[in-house]
Design an enzyme around this catalytic site. Structure first.
Site, PDB file in Angstrom:
ATOM      1  CG  HIS A  18      -1.996  -1.137   1.054  1.00 33.36           C
ATOM      2  ND1 HIS A  18      -2.666  -1.680   2.110  1.00 33.36           N
ATOM      3  CD2 HIS A  18      -2.441  -1.817  -0.043  1.00 33.36           C
ATOM      4  CE1 HIS A  18      -3.493  -2.639   1.669  1.00 33.36           C
ATOM      5  NE2 HIS A  18      -3.359  -2.739   0.377  1.00 33.36           N
ATOM      6  CG  HIS A  41      -6.161 -10.581  -7.666  1.00 29.84           C
ATOM      7  ND1 HIS A  41      -5.159 -10.218  -8.514  1.00 29.84           N
ATOM      8  CD2 HIS A  41      -6.600 -11.798  -8.083  1.00 29.84           C
ATOM      9  CE1 HIS A  41      -4.992 -11.172  -9.413  1.00 29.84           C
ATOM     10  NE2 HIS A  41      -5.857 -12.136  -9.184  1.00 29.84           N
ATOM     11  CB  SER A 109      -5.467  -2.189  -2.953  1.00 28.32           C
ATOM     12  OG  SER A 109      -6.232  -3.339  -3.219  1.00 28.32           O
ATOM     13  CD  GLU A 127     -12.798 -10.495  -4.045  1.00 27.38           C
ATOM     14  OE1 GLU A 127     -11.690  -9.984  -3.864  1.00 27.38           O
ATOM     15  OE2 GLU A 127     -12.990 -11.735  -3.968  1.00 27.38           O
ATOM     16  CG  ASP A 152     -10.729 -14.857 -13.417  1.00 27.53           C
ATOM     17  OD1 ASP A 152      -9.669 -14.239 -13.663  1.00 27.53           O
ATOM     18  OD2 ASP A 152     -10.754 -15.998 -12.941  1.00 27.53           O
ATOM     19  N   GLY A 153     -10.281 -11.529 -12.346  1.00 28.09           N
ATOM     20  CA  GLY A 153      -9.283 -10.492 -12.577  1.00 28.09           C
ATOM     21  C   GLY A 153      -8.355 -10.787 -13.749  1.00 28.09           C
ATOM     22  CG  ASP A 173      -2.579  -8.185  -3.539  1.00 25.46           C
ATOM     23  OD1 ASP A 173      -1.720  -9.010  -3.188  1.00 25.46           O
ATOM     24  OD2 ASP A 173      -3.245  -7.511  -2.727  1.00 25.46           O
TER      25      ASP A 173
END
Ligand SMILES: C[S@@+](CC[C@H](N)C(=O)[O-])C[C@H]1O[C@@H](n2cnc3c(N)ncnc32)[C@H](O)[C@@H]1O
EC number: 2.1.1.266
Length: 290
Positions: A18, A41, A109, A127, A152-153, A173
């Protein structure tokens, strides 16, 4: 899928990730032109440190908890300020004190991006776990700049790159529950870079299985993606098998300010977060500029 970020929110690894994200956004915010944040993510966005999960591990105490008790030089304080301000902003006065703690909530994030971006910027959050996504939507609230997506990321990288703003950052991530996560991440990153070679990519990875980390870095080197920074943050001098001994970040196309900023800020944080007094950070180029 068992991974729940609520167990780990605000821990040393979140701090490293972060702080880097906040410095990237501070840089992007220097120009008026809009930018886009694509957080593939995203997690739940806001974490209750007095909740069951966070209480059970207490990991945040060795992360944001330790940072809030530390003293830093004015220069480091200034570099950490955008992130710390965003952390303070999700806590009302007295929230932490009611629990005898310095704070109660920690922003993930997406909320960090929301706090640091401007009206002209756009935010995409992916997500896949429904209850986590519901929590994220609630945490993000009504914000015309932000979209919470159920996609889906990894697929989002194909669908949303390049963004129309042509400037911005992609945060990668994943939960690393699967042994193939490093390989999938390398493939996805190389493909994403082909779609959008001028974007900033910030990729988080655990330092636990050192061979998997080496193989991942070699794969990125082989792909000859120029301007890739590697940050290795070691929490302790001696590695323990199967324990997270540190974490890394790969940053493609980092702002020119980032190397010096992270050397200074993460260098100071390594001393505060180390478990045995021997924390250390290395910030170096995996592949330099062409
Ligand atoms: C490490 S956490 C994210 C933490 C967040 N980036 C932060 O810094 O606050 C990983 C999240 O990704 C979600 N996830 C796992 N696989 C996914 C996928 N393929 N696409 C989108 N989200 C995924 C998990 O449910 C989890 O909430």
């Amino acid at each position: 899928m068992n991974y729940r970020h609520a167990f780990h929110a605000g821990n040393f690894a979140d701090v490293v990730k972060h702080v880097a994200l906040a410095r990237i956004l501070a840089y992007l915010g220097r120009k008026d032109a809009p930018y886009r944040v694509i957080d593939i993510h995203a997690g739940a966005g806001l974490y209750d440190l007095a909740g069951d999960e966070a209480e059970r591990t207490g990991e945040w105490r060795g992360g944001i908890g330790a940072v809030l008790q530390a003293q830093f030089t004015p220069q480091v304080t200034e570099l950490l300020a955008p992130w710390i301000d965003a952390v303070q902003a999700v806590n009302r006065a007295g929230d932490g004190a009611a629990h005898g703690e310095p704070l109660r909530y920690y922003p993930g994030s997406p909320l960090l991006a929301q706090a640091l971006s401007r009206p002209q910027d756009r935010l995409l959050f992916c997500e896949t776990v429904p209850p986590v996504r519901d929590a994220l939507s609630e945490a993000v609230g009504k914000d015309a700049r932000a979209k919470v997506l159920a996609v889906d990321g990894w697929q989002a990288l194909n669908a949303y790159l390049p963004p129309k703003e042509r400037r911005g950052v992609v945060l990668i991530d994943p939960p690393f529950e699967d042994a193939r996560e490093f390989a999938r991440m390398a493939d996805a990153l190389i493909e994403a870079y082909r779609r959008w070679a001028t974007g900033i990519y910030a990729v988080w990875y655990p330092i636990k299985d050192v061979r998997a980390v080496d193989a991942f870095r070699r794969e990125i080197e082989r792909a000859r993606i120029p301007k890739t920074l590697n940050i290795q943050f070691d929490l302790r001098a001696v590695r323990q098998a199967d324990a997270l001994s540190g974490c890394g970040l790969l940053i493609i196309n980092p702002p020119f300010t980032l190397v010096d900023e992270l050397r200074l800020a993460l260098g100071a944080l390594a001393k505060v977060l180390a478990t045995d007094g021997a924390g250390r950070v290395r910030v170096g180029w995996l592949t330099p500029e062409r």
